[in-house]
Design a protein around this motif. Structure first.
Motif, mmCIF file in Angstrom:
data_model
loop_
_atom_site.group_PDB
_atom_site.id
_atom_site.type_symbol
_atom_site.label_atom_id
_atom_site.label_comp_id
_atom_site.label_asym_id
_atom_site.label_seq_id
_atom_site.Cartn_x
_atom_site.Cartn_y
_atom_site.Cartn_z
ATOM 1 N N TYR A 275 73.920 19.862 68.847
ATOM 2 C CA TYR A 275 74.522 19.357 70.077
ATOM 3 C C TYR A 275 74.944 20.335 71.338
ATOM 4 C CZ TYR A 275 74.755 16.187 74.027
ATOM 5 O OH TYR A 275 75.064 14.743 74.899
ATOM 6 N N ALA B 280 72.491 23.426 72.691
ATOM 7 C CA ALA B 280 71.167 23.036 71.801
ATOM 8 C C ALA B 280 70.130 23.307 73.505
ATOM 9 C CB ALA B 280 70.639 21.678 72.132
ATOM 10 N N ASN B 281 71.183 23.682 74.380
ATOM 11 C CA ASN B 281 70.462 24.788 76.118
ATOM 12 C C ASN B 281 69.982 26.120 75.617
ATOM 13 O OD1 ASN B 281 70.606 22.347 77.785
ATOM 14 N ND2 ASN B 281 72.585 23.195 78.009
ATOM 15 N N GLY C 104 67.605 25.446 71.706
ATOM 16 C CA GLY C 104 66.976 24.213 70.930
ATOM 17 C C GLY C 104 65.298 25.185 71.287
ATOM 18 N N PRO C 105 65.201 25.757 72.415
ATOM 19 C CA PRO C 105 64.349 26.801 72.925
ATOM 20 C C PRO C 105 63.950 28.413 71.992
ATOM 21 C CG PRO C 105 65.880 26.293 74.801
ATOM 22 C CD PRO C 105 66.186 25.808 73.763
ATOM 23 N N SER D 290 62.783 26.465 68.721
ATOM 24 C CA SER D 290 61.647 26.564 69.495
ATOM 25 C C SER D 290 59.849 27.293 69.373
ATOM 26 C CB SER D 290 61.779 25.382 70.721
ATOM 27 O OG SER D 290 61.716 24.025 70.212
ATOM 28 N N TYR D 291 60.433 28.225 70.738
ATOM 29 C CA TYR D 291 59.758 29.661 70.293
ATOM 30 C C TYR D 291 59.231 30.617 69.300
ATOM 31 C CZ TYR D 291 59.073 29.945 75.641
ATOM 32 O OH TYR D 291 58.245 29.719 76.632
ATOM 33 N N MET E 111 78.869 20.970 76.417
ATOM 34 C CA MET E 111 77.675 22.040 75.719
ATOM 35 C C MET E 111 77.309 22.568 76.651
ATOM 36 S SD MET E 111 74.421 19.020 76.296
ATOM 37 C CE MET E 111 73.186 19.406 75.142
ATOM 38 N N HIS F 234 75.484 26.149 78.694
ATOM 39 C CA HIS F 234 74.586 25.566 79.519
ATOM 40 C C HIS F 234 73.821 27.889 80.306
ATOM 41 C CE1 HIS F 234 74.183 22.114 80.881
ATOM 42 N NE2 HIS F 234 75.099 21.993 80.420
ATOM 43 N N TRP G 182 69.267 34.166 80.621
ATOM 44 C CA TRP G 182 68.403 34.118 79.627
ATOM 45 C C TRP G 182 68.879 35.550 78.883
ATOM 46 C CZ3 TRP G 182 67.407 30.024 76.389
ATOM 47 C CH2 TRP G 182 67.127 29.097 77.109
ATOM 48 N N GLY H 178 61.093 20.485 68.944
ATOM 49 C CA GLY H 178 60.897 20.205 70.440
ATOM 50 C C GLY H 178 61.892 18.986 70.985
ATOM 51 N N LEU I 151 65.109 18.882 69.503
ATOM 52 C CA LEU I 151 66.094 19.889 69.939
ATOM 53 C C LEU I 151 66.357 20.528 70.742
ATOM 54 C CD1 LEU I 151 68.539 21.017 68.612
ATOM 55 C CD2 LEU I 151 66.905 22.522 67.502
ATOM 56 N N ALA I 152 65.688 21.140 71.476
ATOM 57 C CA ALA I 152 65.514 21.293 73.194
ATOM 58 C C ALA I 152 65.195 20.955 74.138
ATOM 59 C CB ALA I 152 63.771 22.953 72.680
ATOM 60 N N PRO J 102 68.513 16.700 73.121
ATOM 61 C CA PRO J 102 69.663 17.457 72.218
ATOM 62 C C PRO J 102 70.164 16.250 71.286
ATOM 63 C CG PRO J 102 70.099 18.551 73.676
ATOM 64 C CD PRO J 102 68.834 17.915 73.907
ATOM 65 N N LEU J 103 70.541 14.924 72.396
ATOM 66 C CA LEU J 103 71.196 14.253 71.695
ATOM 67 C C LEU J 103 70.566 13.670 70.554
ATOM 68 C CD1 LEU J 103 74.027 12.926 71.862
ATOM 69 C CD2 LEU J 103 72.554 10.357 73.615
ATOM 70 N N TYR K 129 68.142 14.552 68.483
ATOM 71 C CA TYR K 129 68.151 15.531 67.113
ATOM 72 C C TYR K 129 69.767 15.212 66.966
ATOM 73 C CZ TYR K 129 67.593 19.829 65.167
ATOM 74 O OH TYR K 129 67.863 20.607 64.216
ATOM 75 N N ASP L 174 69.873 10.423 79.571
ATOM 76 C CA ASP L 174 71.499 11.396 78.972
ATOM 77 C C ASP L 174 71.034 12.101 78.135
ATOM 78 O OD1 ASP L 174 72.475 8.469 80.336
ATOM 79 O OD2 ASP L 174 71.995 7.478 79.034
ATOM 80 N N ALA M 224 68.973 14.686 77.448
ATOM 81 C CA ALA M 224 67.993 15.866 77.810
ATOM 82 C C ALA M 224 68.772 16.773 78.534
ATOM 83 C CB ALA M 224 67.740 15.029 79.353
ATOM 84 N N SER M 225 68.781 17.944 77.680
ATOM 85 C CA SER M 225 68.917 19.043 77.501
ATOM 86 C C SER M 225 69.213 19.641 78.931
ATOM 87 C CB SER M 225 68.564 20.104 76.454
ATOM 88 O OG SER M 225 67.190 20.468 77.441
ATOM 89 N N ALA M 226 69.947 20.987 79.341
ATOM 90 C CA ALA M 226 69.836 21.070 80.546
ATOM 91 C C ALA M 226 68.582 21.324 81.250
ATOM 92 C CB ALA M 226 70.377 22.682 80.645
ATOM 93 N N GLU N 163 67.125 23.598 82.813
ATOM 94 C CA GLU N 163 66.584 25.515 83.112
ATOM 95 C C GLU N 163 66.487 25.726 81.560
ATOM 96 O OE1 GLU N 163 69.869 24.628 84.005
ATOM 97 O OE2 GLU N 163 71.261 25.722 82.526
ATOM 98 N N SER N 164 66.759 25.068 80.469
ATOM 99 C CA SER N 164 66.411 25.142 79.216
ATOM 100 C C SER N 164 65.287 24.201 79.060
ATOM 101 C CB SER N 164 67.201 24.394 77.911
ATOM 102 O OG SER N 164 68.707 25.502 78.407
ATOM 103 N N LEU O 152 61.372 26.387 78.189
ATOM 104 C CA LEU O 152 60.553 25.854 76.730
ATOM 105 C C LEU O 152 59.301 25.621 77.217
ATOM 106 C CD1 LEU O 152 59.751 26.453 73.858
ATOM 107 C CD2 LEU O 152 61.002 24.281 73.543
#
Lengths: 466, 333
Positions: free
Chosen positions: A87, A90-91, A94-95, A98-99, A164, A166, A170, B69, B71-72, B75-76, B78, B290, B292-294, B296-297, B301
């Motif tokens: 958690y 994840a920011n 996650g991406p 996923s990539y 979290m 952020h 990148w 997808g 997790l990205a 994330p909550l 996940y 609630d 959702a991730s940021a 920009e992330s 993706l």
């Protein structure tokens, strides 16, 4: 008995990731090997290259399949056992993960099918292009995975807001301080793995006098690569070590078994590190050598474990010995490379049964070295999951109990034992079939058969079939 | 960061679409495994497996894509679902691994074939049950505090989730049998025709229980459906119409329509469930915003997904086109 979910989760992660790691490290190198064989085949029109390529593509197909299966489990481990960590990160993770998935799918959808099944259906140039794209794709995949791991070692480009992370940059996050070194070290490890496996298997065929011309060529190429790669890896490993010294000094202290920060530190060849008493037993050492290796100065200062409190020190014994296993195997590889060169000068490298049998055994060493290396870097980061920011304990799933963790640990061991013994057994059958079987037009099942990785291999599962 | 469009909503659409694709597509190939032990003979099993062999791993692509997808983008979800369903997730993965390996090895096996039959059937049933239990657990909701799951290991395992698990096993079997009607002929097809109405009856039973139970446990769902007559009632009505078509088309020995109507039944039930729970993604406390991730992330993706999803769709369509028509099984020894 009190079961500790933290220890059990770490064992489970280590088990699953070690099992997984051996497959991609092989396929990444092998994909490039196959692209190389295809290129030689395209340029020289010598049929031996295509013979070799056909065989190694079958091996690739099976190993790739096993890598995918074990990798799927990995992607769920983060959530099941390390949900706080997942958690929080994840920011970024996650991406990035996923990539990696996207890269793998794109690769499989677009090029793997052509490489595995398209030889007679597309022009040779297109087939070669597919081989090169598959090789490139495996590197792009490893780029994402290693960027993710490196970020845990040397976090950068992130800011923590309300629990979290952020991503602020990148570029800084992906190309964090240890990324380039880790990527180079792993890329070379993959090439070394492929070289040594190709050398070992070709040696085994040569002992049996099978497809001598082709296997001799394969062995020759593999030995040339070994001669270049093994010493290069030592140099790159040294740079990687210096980078670790700069960013994670405690890990280096554990690798050296050095407790006190001091100058003119000896290199320990043997010792039993004792974390409880903060000392070593039975030291065998070369004076001042560690200082010289790490700082390139005989009296340079080497950091000690005692710079941090005992609860922030990694399990020293494990890191210390895993590092020695990795280095010893690396030196053994260099030794074999030089031995091969001398035999080549004498013109006998493919006739010395002693050398060829040695190469057979050597084909296992890159896997052991890779695992040892990962144990050094991962265990050496402990107790930190994200270096200096989040410990393993903080990253653990809060609701996880010891009983749950034990249940899945045993479960995964059983599943992997069953599934992968079948996979390895089958792989050995493909090896036994050799170049001859891979190049024989096989009887097609009259049913239209699916085009998936395993289907590229024709061996039957049981003895005495077909 | 201010965004010109609602990224979270876009991602909810993508994930929702991915799950839908997964359920429909992996559903019918899991269904073959569920029906495997009941097949009359080995020849039928060959046909069943061959009917899905070219496409099953492409179908599972959607699971992995959806998982990554999540997790990205959320994330909550996940970080709550996976710990809460810990044991179930293990069973799901173990099931999928066993059946995946069975696909590879059954074709290459002779004397050990029966072992791979069991691995295929067992893995498929366990995986389908686990997925159904996940749906049930989602309806039940999760015990959370401060964005962290705080319930026990087996909270998810209730009579209700056992029933949704069994319901999805029956549902996938229905997708499987109607798929088989479309892809086979002769005795195999006759067998599939015979199975379909029974499976449909089982599915409708679970459908009814879920429809009664869901508003009962969740007041939000109750008020959404019963406070005023809203447009969402069209969804269960359409689902029932699909069930009717399945029944009638099987009687008429139609070959393609039963499968299409079963997909419709699944799609409308799924949309009905979403309409009940929207916008809660981790019920009862957290909405998609609630979880959702940021931004920009999500944006980073999204670019990759917009590139890859059309390729996956095109590849999928192409594979289905190549392997269209009836499965030919002559000469398989």
């Amino acid at each position: 008995m009190d079961l500790d979910p933290l220890i059990l989760s770490r064992i489970q992660f280590a088990f699953v990731v070690c099992f997984h790691a051996i497959f991609p490290v092989f396929t990444i190198g092998l994909a490039s090997t196959i692209a190389g064989f295809e290129t030689l085949s395209f340029k020289t029109n010598n049929p031996v290259w295509q013979k070799l390529s056909k065989f190694w593509i079958q091996v690739f197909a099976v190993v790739f399949g096993m890598g995918v299966v074990s990798g799927i489990v990995m992607s769920f481990q983060f959530g099941t056992n390390w949900s706080n960590f997942s958690y929080a990160t994840a920011n970024f993770l996650g991406p990035v993960l996923s990539y990696e998935v996207i890269t793998a799918f794109f690769l499989e959808a677009a090029f793997l099918g052509v490489l595995l099944f398209g030889r007679d259906k597309v022009p040779q140039g297109v087939h070669l292009f597919a081989a090169i794209m598959v090789a490139t794709g495996t590197f792009i995949s490893s780029f994402w995975i290693l960027a993710a791991n490196s970020l845990l070692q040397t976090p950068d480009g992130l800011v923590l807001i309300k629990g979290m992370y952020h991503v602020v940059s990148w570029t800084d996050a992906l190309f964090n301080p240890s990324f380039a070194y880790r990527f180079a070290h792993m890329a070379l490890a993959s090439f070394l793995t492929a070289s040594l496996v190709v050398a070992g298997v070709s040696a085994w065929f040569l002992i049996q006098q099978r497809e001598v011309e082709a296997n001799r060529k394969a062995l020759s190429v593999a030995l040339w690569f070994l001669l270049v790669l093994a010493p290069t890896q030592a140099v790159v490993g040294d740079f990687h070590g210096l980078n670790t010294l700069e960013h994670q000094p405690t890990k280096v202290a554990a690798m050296e078994g050095n407790w006190e920060t001091s100058k003119g530190v000896p290199l320990l060849l043997f010792a039993i590190p004792d974390k409880k008493n903060q000392t070593n037993h039975f030291e065998v050492k070369i004076p001042k050598m560690a200082s010289f290796v790490l700082t390139h100065d005989w009296n340079g200062e080497v950091p000690g474990l005692k710079d941090v409190p005992i609860e922030e020190q990694p399990p020293v014994f494990v890191v210390f010995w895993a590092f020695r296993v990795m280095v010893a195997l690396g030196l053994l590889m260099i030794g074999f490379a030089i031995w091969g060169l001398f035999l080549r000068i004498g013109g006998k490298y493919y006739q010395s049964t002693f050398f060829l049998n040695g190469l057979r055994l050597m084909s296992l060493t890159p896997f052991l070295a890779v695992l040892a290396g990962w144990i050094v870097t991962e265990t050496g980061r402990a107790p930190w999951l994200i270096y200096k920011q989040m410990t393993h304990a903080q990253g653990l799933t809060p609701s996880l109990t010891g009983g749950m963790a034990l249940f899945t640990l045993i479960g995964y061991i059983i599943v992997y034992a069953l599934v992968f013994s079948a996979g390895i057994y089958y792989l050995l059958k493909v090896f036994r079939g050799g170049l001859e079987k891979a190049n024989k037009p096989h009887e097609l099942d009259s049913i239209e058969r699916p085009s998936r990785p395993f289907s590229a291999a024709h061996a039957a599962l049981e003895e005495g079939e077909k | 960061m201010e965004q010109p469009f609602d990224l979270t909503l876009i991602w909810a659409g993508i994930i929702g679409f991915g799950i839908m694709m997964y359920v429909l597509m992996d559903g019918f190939d899991l269904g073959q495994g569920i029906l495997f032990p009941f097949a009359p003979d080995e020849h039928t099993r060959d046909v069943m497996m061959n009917s899905v062999a070219p496409v099953w791993d492409g179908n599972e692509t959607w699971l992995v894509l959806g998982g990554a997808g999540l997790l990205a983008a959320f994330p909550l979800v996940y970080a709550v679902f996976l710990p809460a369903l810990y044991i179930g997730v293990f069973l799901l993965l173990a099931g999928l691994i066993f059946r995946g390996v069975a696909f590879e090895f059954r074709f290459k096996a002779k004397t050990s074939k029966y072992l791979w039959n069991w691995a295929f059937a067992g893995g498929s049933i366990v995986a389908a049950f686990a997925q159904g239990a996940v749906v049930g657990a989602y309806i039940q909701g999760f015990k959370t505090e401060n964005f962290v799951y705080v319930g026990g290991a087996l909270d998810w395992l209730t009579p209700f989730t056992v029933m949704t698990g069994a319901g999805l096993v029956a549902g996938y079997a229905l997708l499987g049998s109607t798929w088989l009607i479309m892809k086979s002929e002769g005795e195999v097809q006759a067998w599939a025709y015979k199975l379909t109405p029974r499976l449909l009856a089982g599915v409708l039973f679970v459908f009814a229980v879920v429809s009664i139970y869901t508003p009962y446990v969740d007041p939000l769902v109750k008020s959404r459906w019963f406070d005023s007559l809203s447009l969402i009632w069209a969804l269960p009505v359409l689902a029932m119409y699909c069930a009717f078509i399945i029944f009638r088309s099987v009687q008429k020995r139609d070959e393609g329509l039963p499968f299409v109507a079963t997909m419709g039944l699944f799609a409308f039930s799924y949309l009905g469930l979403l309409a009940s729970k929207w916008p809660y993604i981790v019920p009862p406390n957290y909405t998609i915003y609630d979880a959702a991730s940021a931004p920009e992330s999500q944006l980073f993706l999204l670019l990759g997904f917009l590139f890859v999803i059309p390729i996956v769709l095109a590849y999928t369509a192409w594979t289905y086109w190549v392997f269209r028509g009836k499965v030919k099984s002559t000469g398989y020894h």
